[in-house]
Design a protein around this motif. Structure first.
Motif, PDB file in Angstrom:
ATOM      1  N   ASP A 291       0.670  -0.844   0.285  1.00 52.87           N
ATOM      2  CA  ASP A 291      -0.102   0.148   0.087  1.00 52.87           C
ATOM      3  C   ASP A 291       0.965   0.632  -0.271  1.00 52.87           C
ATOM      4  O   ASP A 291       1.721   1.701   1.134  1.00 52.87           O
ATOM      5  CB  ASP A 291      -0.725  -0.119   1.291  1.00 52.87           C
ATOM      6  N   LEU A 292       0.550   2.542  -1.408  1.00 47.06           N
ATOM      7  CA  LEU A 292       1.372   3.606  -1.156  1.00 47.06           C
ATOM      8  C   LEU A 292       0.589   4.387  -0.820  1.00 47.06           C
ATOM      9  O   LEU A 292       0.128   5.110  -1.623  1.00 47.06           O
ATOM     10  CB  LEU A 292       1.879   3.613  -2.297  1.00 47.06           C
ATOM     11  N   ARG A 293       0.734   4.890   0.797  1.00 51.28           N
ATOM     12  CA  ARG A 293      -0.467   6.033   0.190  1.00 51.28           C
ATOM     13  C   ARG A 293       0.315   7.058   1.377  1.00 51.28           C
ATOM     14  O   ARG A 293       0.014   8.608   1.057  1.00 51.28           O
ATOM     15  CB  ARG A 293      -1.249   5.266   2.614  1.00 51.28           C
ATOM     16  N   VAL A 294       1.702   6.941   2.325  1.00 48.11           N
ATOM     17  CA  VAL A 294       1.935   7.821   3.102  1.00 48.11           C
ATOM     18  C   VAL A 294       3.541   7.586   2.256  1.00 48.11           C
ATOM     19  O   VAL A 294       4.111   6.818   2.227  1.00 48.11           O
ATOM     20  CB  VAL A 294       2.072   8.102   4.228  1.00 48.11           C
ATOM     21  N   PRO A 295       4.647   8.725   2.485  1.00 47.87           N
ATOM     22  CA  PRO A 295       6.029   8.670   2.191  1.00 47.87           C
ATOM     23  C   PRO A 295       6.797   7.888   2.100  1.00 47.87           C
ATOM     24  O   PRO A 295       7.700   7.092   1.849  1.00 47.87           O
ATOM     25  CB  PRO A 295       7.063  10.066   2.006  1.00 47.87           C
ATOM     26  N   GLU A 296       6.528   7.472   4.021  1.00 47.14           N
ATOM     27  CA  GLU A 296       7.493   6.790   4.569  1.00 47.14           C
ATOM     28  C   GLU A 296       6.882   5.025   3.705  1.00 47.14           C
ATOM     29  O   GLU A 296       7.901   4.199   4.400  1.00 47.14           O
ATOM     30  CB  GLU A 296       7.051   5.896   6.060  1.00 47.14           C
ATOM     31  N   ASP A 297       6.025   4.559   3.246  1.00 48.29           N
ATOM     32  CA  ASP A 297       5.462   3.369   2.583  1.00 48.29           C
ATOM     33  C   ASP A 297       6.428   3.424   1.319  1.00 48.29           C
ATOM     34  O   ASP A 297       6.559   2.020   0.913  1.00 48.29           O
ATOM     35  CB  ASP A 297       4.203   3.667   2.046  1.00 48.29           C
ATOM     36  N   LEU A 298       7.157   4.303   1.135  1.00 49.03           N
ATOM     37  CA  LEU A 298       7.906   3.547  -0.355  1.00 49.03           C
ATOM     38  C   LEU A 298       9.379   4.056   0.111  1.00 49.03           C
ATOM     39  O   LEU A 298      10.570   3.133  -0.832  1.00 49.03           O
ATOM     40  CB  LEU A 298       8.561   5.452  -0.990  1.00 49.03           C
ATOM     41  N   GLU A 403      -5.094   6.866  -3.412  1.00 58.46           N
ATOM     42  CA  GLU A 403      -3.991   7.368  -2.474  1.00 58.46           C
ATOM     43  C   GLU A 403      -2.652   7.072  -3.563  1.00 58.46           C
ATOM     44  O   GLU A 403      -2.610   8.147  -2.657  1.00 58.46           O
ATOM     45  CB  GLU A 403      -4.186   5.759  -1.735  1.00 58.46           C
ATOM     46  N   LEU A 404      -2.135   7.033  -4.298  1.00 50.76           N
ATOM     47  CA  LEU A 404      -1.199   7.163  -5.110  1.00 50.76           C
ATOM     48  C   LEU A 404      -1.324   8.424  -5.674  1.00 50.76           C
ATOM     49  O   LEU A 404      -0.374   8.753  -4.910  1.00 50.76           O
ATOM     50  CB  LEU A 404      -1.091   6.161  -5.552  1.00 50.76           C
ATOM     51  N   GLN A 405      -2.403   9.311  -6.208  1.00 50.37           N
ATOM     52  CA  GLN A 405      -2.082   9.775  -6.593  1.00 50.37           C
ATOM     53  C   GLN A 405      -2.425  11.467  -5.218  1.00 50.37           C
ATOM     54  O   GLN A 405      -1.503  12.181  -5.953  1.00 50.37           O
ATOM     55  CB  GLN A 405      -3.992  10.753  -7.188  1.00 50.37           C
ATOM     56  N   SER A 406      -2.669  10.595  -4.339  1.00 49.31           N
ATOM     57  CA  SER A 406      -2.739  11.639  -2.680  1.00 49.31           C
ATOM     58  C   SER A 406      -1.434  11.828  -2.758  1.00 49.31           C
ATOM     59  O   SER A 406      -0.748  12.766  -2.190  1.00 49.31           O
ATOM     60  CB  SER A 406      -3.292  11.325  -1.979  1.00 49.31           C
ATOM     61  N   LEU A 407      -0.500  10.826  -2.703  1.00 46.91           N
ATOM     62  CA  LEU A 407       0.690  10.449  -2.426  1.00 46.91           C
ATOM     63  C   LEU A 407       1.713  11.349  -3.093  1.00 46.91           C
ATOM     64  O   LEU A 407       2.617  12.176  -2.970  1.00 46.91           O
ATOM     65  CB  LEU A 407       1.122   9.073  -2.490  1.00 46.91           C
ATOM     66  N   ALA A 408       1.102  11.027  -4.515  1.00 45.55           N
ATOM     67  CA  ALA A 408       2.534  12.118  -5.208  1.00 45.55           C
ATOM     68  C   ALA A 408       2.101  13.994  -5.334  1.00 45.55           C
ATOM     69  O   ALA A 408       2.930  14.467  -5.881  1.00 45.55           O
ATOM     70  CB  ALA A 408       1.632  11.390  -7.091  1.00 45.55           C
ATOM     71  N   GLU A 409       0.955  14.019  -5.105  1.00 42.95           N
ATOM     72  CA  GLU A 409       0.615  15.686  -4.484  1.00 42.95           C
ATOM     73  C   GLU A 409       1.171  15.676  -3.435  1.00 42.95           C
ATOM     74  O   GLU A 409       2.311  17.085  -3.454  1.00 42.95           O
ATOM     75  CB  GLU A 409      -0.594  16.193  -3.594  1.00 42.95           C
ATOM     76  N   THR A 410       1.621  14.659  -2.084  1.00 45.59           N
ATOM     77  CA  THR A 410       2.702  15.554  -1.178  1.00 45.59           C
ATOM     78  C   THR A 410       3.853  15.452  -1.459  1.00 45.59           C
ATOM     79  O   THR A 410       4.196  16.219  -1.123  1.00 45.59           O
ATOM     80  CB  THR A 410       2.387  14.310   0.195  1.00 45.59           C
ATOM     81  N   LEU A 411       4.338  13.913  -1.835  1.00 51.85           N
ATOM     82  CA  LEU A 411       5.980  14.492  -2.471  1.00 51.85           C
ATOM     83  C   LEU A 411       5.867  16.227  -3.566  1.00 51.85           C
ATOM     84  O   LEU A 411       7.269  16.710  -3.676  1.00 51.85           O
ATOM     85  CB  LEU A 411       6.147  13.332  -3.615  1.00 51.85           C
ATOM     86  N   LEU A 412       4.921  16.135  -4.410  1.00 51.83           N
ATOM     87  CA  LEU A 412       5.654  17.269  -5.277  1.00 51.83           C
ATOM     88  C   LEU A 412       5.262  18.688  -4.412  1.00 51.83           C
ATOM     89  O   LEU A 412       5.551  19.368  -4.591  1.00 51.83           O
ATOM     90  CB  LEU A 412       4.186  17.749  -6.251  1.00 51.83           C
TER      91      LEU A 412
END
Length: 419
Positions: A291-298, A403-412
């Motif tokens: 599951d890829l929800r938050v940066p720590e998941d990466l 969830e991934l789209q939200s994570l991408a927004e967070t990182l960008l």
């Protein structure tokens, strides 16, 4: 080279090598007074040579049977396990099958067994190596009005460069993006002899700012959009490394930069996106379906590299859900420089293991060009070197894509706020 010819040559080389090894050992006196326990007869080079040839041919036959029964890839795995077991069991023959056997005789015969199994494995590898010619099959290209245009990220890498040249051969104006000045100049030079053209924009695609900048520059040159976008940029860093914008380098280069870049581009009607990642089938190991929800998941390092490939698949599935003609493409093992960050000794050790499944960049490029241009393909999907396949439920999940789209927004957002 035919199966019979390949088998014969390798069996002959193996037999000759083992006969020579036996001859040298005999000359040293290792087989003086040594006989076979089964019939009391002494051994000779002819017996060793014949046994070696039979062993090689037997292993080839086993490989062909397993390939037909279990398929090319699974059959190969089963064969390698079986060959290792056969080798271990075969050591019982020189240990218990000789009368008055000397240590030299036993070690010599063990060495011939090792050589025979290696010869059989090498022959089987060569004979059963798949062609993977899906991209080379004839297809009807889709109609493109006006001058066809394409964007290729990672154009100065192995697959990206091969795709750029293949598209230029078909008359495309290719806007490539990459870091290597030397490779960029060579691509542009080679394109001068082709119907199309290649222009390479030098940029560090681990940077979200540079990704956005160069994408906007390309969009300004092609305000009506482009016909093909191929994302081939990527890296494999075994150790954790963070970009100046606070993002793991594997994540930034192999996935997030593609998201950032694609947002600035425009596709013409009928345009297609081909995203080169890792998906080769729907049978991904469960450990990779995170599951890829938050940066720590990466994660970081090798873990981040694997997560970037999963992110790519989820991203492409999300693009497809939004109506884009997007393809996720898993090229398998390709002879490129993506492993350049690994220690040299590790690359050398890996080379024989990946030889059977490794292709040239232009082979992968042929698949990618077909995905981009074949008029009979559906408007998006997932493909490997074997052609199209239906991805697993994890990747097709709308919830995970969101969830991934939200994570991408967070990182960008993190990248844009970095100084």
């Amino acid at each position: 080279m035919s199966i019979v010819r390949t088998s014969s040559i390798i069996a002959l080389i193996t037999s000759a090598g083992n006969a020579a090894l036996f001859g040298l050992s005999s000359a040293a006196g290792s087989f003086d007074g040594v006989t076979a326990a089964q019939n009391g007869e002494s051994l000779n080079a002819g017996i060793v040579a014949v046994a070696s040839a039979v062993g090689v041919c037997g292993l080839i036959g086993l490989r062909l049977v397993l390939a037909r029964w279990r398929g090319a890839t699974r059959g190969r795995r089963s064969f390698l396990v079986a060959a290792a077991v056969i080798l271990v069991i075969s050591f019982a023959s020189p240990v218990g099958g000789l009368d008055d056997g000397t240590a030299g005789a036993i070690l010599t015969l063990m060495a011939t067994h090792v050589t025979t199994v290696l010869g059989g494995v090498v022959a089987a590898e060569r004979i059963t190596k798949p062609m993977w010619d899906w991209g080379r099959e004839a297809f009807e290209p889709r109609q493109i009005d006006g001058l066809p245009t394409a964007v290729v990220t990672g154009a100065t890498g192995g697959i990206g460069g091969a795709v750029s040249l293949a598209l230029a051969e078909r008359g495309f104006v290719v806007e490539g993006v990459g870091r290597s000045v030397r490779v960029a100049m060579e691509l542009e030079r080679q394109a001068t002899t082709r119907p199309g053209a290649i222009r390479v924009h030098r940029a560090d695609l681990s940077s979200m700012r540079e990704s956005a900048r160069v994408a906007r520059d390309i969009t300004a040159k092609h305000p009506d959009g482009v016909d093909v976008v191929v994302h081939a940029v990527g890296t494999l860093e075994p150790q954790s490394s963070t970009t100046a914008e606070g993002i793991d380098a594997n994540i930034a280069t192999s996935w997030l930069t593609r998201v950032q870049f694609q947002r600035q581009l425009r596709l013409r009607p009928g345009g297609r996106i081909v995203n080169v990642a890792a998906a080769e089938s729907a049978d991904a190991p469960p450990r990779l379906l995170a599951d890829l929800r938050v940066p720590e998941d990466l994660g970081s390092g090798f873990t981040a590299h694997g997560r970037a490939q999963l992110a790519n698949d989820l991203w492409v599935a999300g693009l497809q859900r939004d109506g884009a003609a997007a393809f996720g493409y898993g090229p398998g093992s390709v002879d490129t420089g993506i492993r350049r960050e690994l220690p040299a000794i590790l690359r050398r050790l890996m080379a024989p293991l990946f030889w059977w499944s490794t292709r040239r960049p232009d082979d992968a490029a042929a698949d990618i060009v077909r995905l981009a241009l074949d008029a009979r393909l559906p408007a998006g999907g997932f493909a490997s070197r074997d052609g199209l396949f239906e991805h697993n439920e994890h990747v097709r999940s709308a919830e995970r894509q969101a969830e991934l789209q939200s994570l991408a927004e967070t990182l960008l957002n993190r990248a844009s706020s970095a100084r």
